[in-house]
Design an enzyme around this catalytic site. Structure first.
Site, PDB file in Angstrom:
ATOM      1  N   ASN A  97       0.825  -1.195   0.000  1.00 22.71           N
ATOM      2  CA  ASN A  97       0.000   0.000   0.000  1.00 22.71           C
ATOM      3  C   ASN A  97       0.871   1.262   0.000  1.00 22.71           C
ATOM      4  O   ASN A  97       0.393   2.364   0.170  1.00 22.71           O
ATOM      5  CB  ASN A  97      -0.924  -0.027   1.216  1.00 22.71           C
ATOM      6  N   SER A 419     -20.174   8.016   0.067  1.00 23.90           N
ATOM      7  CA  SER A 419     -19.927   9.031   1.092  1.00 23.90           C
ATOM      8  C   SER A 419     -20.217  10.424   0.559  1.00 23.90           C
ATOM      9  O   SER A 419     -20.007  10.720  -0.612  1.00 23.90           O
ATOM     10  CB  SER A 419     -18.473   8.947   1.565  1.00 23.90           C
ATOM     11  N   HIS A 681     -11.332  13.638  -7.066  1.00 22.42           N
ATOM     12  CA  HIS A 681     -10.114  13.918  -6.306  1.00 22.42           C
ATOM     13  C   HIS A 681      -9.729  15.386  -6.332  1.00 22.42           C
ATOM     14  O   HIS A 681      -8.798  15.797  -5.656  1.00 22.42           O
ATOM     15  CB  HIS A 681      -8.954  13.069  -6.829  1.00 22.42           C
TER      16      HIS A 681
HETATM   17  N1  GLN Z   1     -18.534   3.808  -0.571  1.00 20.59           N
HETATM   18  C1  GLN Z   1     -17.226   4.361  -0.405  1.00 20.59           C
HETATM   19  C2  GLN Z   1     -17.305   5.880  -0.380  1.00 20.59           C
HETATM   20  O1  GLN Z   1     -18.048   6.423  -1.080  1.00 20.59           O
HETATM   21  C3  GLN Z   1     -16.270   3.931  -1.487  1.00 20.59           C
HETATM   22  C4  GLN Z   1     -14.876   4.436  -1.275  1.00 20.59           C
HETATM   23  C5  GLN Z   1     -13.834   3.839  -2.179  1.00 20.59           C
HETATM   24  O2  GLN Z   1     -14.129   3.274  -3.194  1.00 20.59           O
HETATM   25  N2  GLN Z   1     -12.585   3.957  -1.842  1.00 20.59           N
HETATM   26  O3  GLN Z   1     -16.591   6.550   0.313  1.00 20.59           O
END
Ligand code: GLN
Ligand code: ZN
Length: 741
Positions: A97, A419, A681
């Site tokens: 990671n 989210s 992003h």
């Molecule tokens: N359901 C998550 C969100 O919307 C997905 C996040 C992700 O794919 N890293 O934050």
């Protein structure tokens, strides 16, 4: 360190120096003979090489930035003082990671060594503190193989080897003059399947170094994260030492040892650099002894399997761990001590470290026999899984017509990935709740208000499938870990992910089960206040596994299966609570792919797909299963993505070429897809026209009745202002096409 630029350069450099000295001292005190240097970077090691080798693309080198600003500009972009340059591409370091910055090279790339190379400076710094270190360099073949041609360039980086070698020669010579006896030269690309040209590049490179004799330090040729048996002919014969990873691939010992040059030393990586578990001394010592029998004591070194960058610093900081599990762990500082003990056991005999060996055996036994690692109910349930537990009741055409009848969605349905902005207020309330400054009832009320607000905003935006916004979640894996049995959490166990960003993965310590529903309360509430379909939101089994520290005493497929069973119950409970659309995110599925194609990769995909299916297929045909991936490069493993049998997939697409969607056409993928129409992003708001253009492109590949309209990923890192503006444009764009078709 501080992203907002609140720390002066001088303070940053002083702090970095303090940390380096502290880390060298820890290792010296632990009795480690060989202490590495130049293994710490302000942003990333590979990036430091790019700068020291004079391989900085002109858009940065001509921007008039000082050295440190130029370095960070490549790492994370620079938008200040009339300079506006995006960052270089950053990608995952092998299957870890950690992320590195890709060397980005020109057709006529020249390399020149900087006047003050980092590796030499740091060697001298340690020397001044009385410690002679072993500098670590990324080797020339790996540096080039991990690089790429810059935009508009067509060079194959490996063709630049002849230009690059003189820089290594100078650097190694300077290190020798500074007093370095040995240098660790990392060539981890040797664990990949390599193109013939790259394979062949090792010979001239390392023959060149061998020809320099005593003018340069002795080289420890270092590989990790896999076996090198398939590339054995590329391992130099005339070299001081070769390091291999004997944690991942203990079986390579015999073959590699037999192939070494007559005077080459084997560095045996027997302490796991990628995990937090205590080393099984008995097993590690046996491995080292096998090597000693083959090569003799003088030709074997004991080491960690890889850099300790991937493990947290020290167990000593963990004051809150249950002593039972604390006894099973070993972080970086403790692993350094383990290396010293194993070496001593082999060189001076087990009696010399009797107490340590006994204590270790006791810990191993305690872990193997603990109730946590042996939950009979979990094992029993796993043994009863049947083939039918992996399949939905009907095929997709039958399911989708039932889902359409129930959900009544328009063409080009709009949704988001889960989210919504994690505002300061949310963090404040969560922290108050954690510190018990507010009651659970007060916190629940606050979360309900957040959900109310999110629903109201989605009403206003006129989205089609709602989300509750995930305000109650600190992190998409930790949140579930905290609600499952079999997990443990640390307070300080941070590991570097990229730049100064660190993650604190939860730890799977035992058999996993779900004591109670985890998300039903919030989802049920959200459904009750929403007039449109509301998605339930879960993190998938493979992602829960990959973004945790997994167990090393049972296979990862077993852990994924346990997670899948727990999630299956959650999915069924959500359905019972009236949630008709359930999304199970698997963004980490691809990074788990074994580094080499072939049997191992297929085996991984097999159990990963099974885990996803096991967790999702327990529902009725009329319940719609979604899944989400933060990327769109599926070419290498499309069969696995198709095998997930998810009704709707949302994927990253705004930064990629829409051509990648071609694979869905070629494979006649029948189910629904939502390729992200804008990049979440960045705070930048995409215009309605831009989104329409994107959708138009997608329609060259996907059928209108297949296409969902959504952003690339979750919106938790965004502000509300840009989120709303972007979603207004997105919904308008969807409505435009709805009217057109
Ligand atoms: N359901 C998550 C969100 O919307 C997905 C996040 C992700 O794919 N890293 O934050
Ligand atoms: Zn995502």
């Amino acid at each position: 360190m501080d992203w907002a630029g609140n720390l002066s350069q001088a303070d940053l450099l002083a702090e970095a120096k303090r940390l380096r000295l502290a880390h060298w001292k820890i290792q010296k005190d632990a009795g480690v003979d060989v202490i590495p240097s130049n293994d710490f970077a302000l942003y990333d090691q590979v990036l430091a090489h790019i700068q020291d080798f004079g391989a900085v693309p002109e858009r940065y080198s001509s921007a008039g930035l000082d050295r440190i600003d130029e370095y960070f500009a490549m790492g994370r972009g620079h938008q200040k003082g009339g300079v506006d340059v995006p960052s270089l591409e950053m990608v995952k370091w092998f299957d870890s990671n950690y992320h590195y910055v890709k060397p980005t090279l020109q057709d006529n790339q020249k390399f020149t060594l900087t006047s003050s190379p980092k590796a030499v400076n740091e060697f001298n710094e340690a020397k001044e503190a009385g410690i002679i270190t072993r500098p670590v360099l990324v080797g020339p073949v790996s540096f080039l193989h991990l690089g790429k041609a810059d935009r508009g360039q067509s060079v194959d980086p490996i063709d630049l080897l002849d230009n690059l070698l003189p820089v290594y020669e100078q650097l190694l010579t300077q290190l020798k003059q500074a007093g370095a006896e040995t240098v660790q030269i990392d060539e981890p690309v040797l664990v990949f399947d390599l193109p013939a040209k790259t394979k062949a590049a090792f010979k001239p490179a390392y023959e060149k170094f061998a020809s320099l004799g005593d003018k340069i330090p002795k080289l420890v040729f270092t590989t990790y994260f896999g076996d090198i048996v398939h590339n054995l002919e590329s391992v130099p014969k005339d070299i001081y030492a070769v390091h291999i990873d004997l944690v991942r691939n203990p079986e390579q010992l015999d073959t590699v040892a037999s192939a070494l040059g007559p005077n080459t030393i084997l560095s045996a990586g027997v302490v796991d650099g990628r995990n937090i578990w205590k080393t099984n001394f008995k097993r590690a010592i046996e491995t080292v002894e096998t090597a000693v029998q083959k090569l003799g004591k003088d030709r074997v070194l004991v080491a960690t399997s890889s850099s300790l960058l991937h493990t947290p610093h020290t167990l000593a900081s963990e004051k809150k761990l249950d002593p039972e599990i604390a006894d099973w762990f070993s972080f970086a500082s403790e692993k350094a001590v383990e290396v010293a003990i194993i070496a001593k056991a082999v060189t001076e005999g087990p009696a010399s470290v009797k107490e340590a060996l006994e204590a270790n055996a006791k810990s191993m036994n305690a872990r193997a026999t603990s109730k946590r690692t042996n939950n009979p109910e979990v094992k029993d349930r796993q043994s009863k899984i049947q083939a039918s537990d992996y399949n939905r009741k009907s095929e997709f055409p039958n399911r989708i017509s039932q889902q359409e009848a129930k959900l009544k969605l328009p063409l080009f349905p709009t949704t988001t990935i889960g989210s919504f902005p994690q505002t300061k207020e949310i963090r404040i309330q969560r922290s108050k709740f954690t510190k018990k400054e507010i009651t659970e009832a007060q916190y629940d009320k606050f979360i309900e208000q957040e959900i109310d607000m999110n629903v109201k905003i989605q009403d206003e935006l006129d989205l089609d499938v709602y989300v509750h916004g995930e305000p109650e979640r600190n992190d998409m894996v930790q949140y579930f870990g905290e609600r499952l049995d079999g997990y443990a959490f640390t307070t300080h166990a941070w590991v570097q992910s990229y730049g100064s960003r660190c993650v604190r993965p939860p730890i799977i310590v035992g058999d996993i089960s779900r004591p109670a529903p985890m998300t039903v309360k919030e989802s049920k509430y959200a459904v009750s206040v929403s007039k449109k379909p509301m998605k339930g939101m879960l993190t998938g089994p493979v992602t829960c596994l990959r973004w945790s520290f997994p167990r090393d005493d049972v296979h990862q497929s077993v852990q994924a299966e346990q997670l899948a069973l727990a999630l299956r119950d959650e999915v069924v409970d959500l359905e019972k609570a009236g949630i008709d659309v359930i999304q199970v995110d698997e963004p980490a599925l691809r990074e788990g792919l074994p580094l080499r194609a072939g049997k191992e990769r297929e085996a991984y995909l097999d159990w990963a797909v099974k885990a996803f299916k096991l967790s999702t297929v327990g529902v009725e045909d009329s319940t719609q299963i979604h899944s989400h991936f933060c990327y769109s490069e599926f070419q290498d493993f499309f069969h696995a993505i198709a095998a997930l049998d998810a009704d709707v997939l949302s994927i990253e697409n705004s930064k990629s070429d829409s051509k990648l969607l071609g694979v869905f056409v070629d494979e006649a993928y029948p189910r629904h897809i939502g390729p992200g129409v804008y990049d979440i992003h960045s705070p930048r708001v995409p215009s309605e026209q831009e989104i329409k253009d994107r959708i138009e492109e997608m329609l060259q590949y996907l059928k209108p009745e297949q296409l969902w309209i959504n952003p690339d990923c979750g919106l938790k890192t965004r502000q509300w202002k840009e989120t709303k503006e972007a979603l207004v444009n997105m919904v308008n764009a969807a409505k435009f096409f709805r009217a057109k078709y």
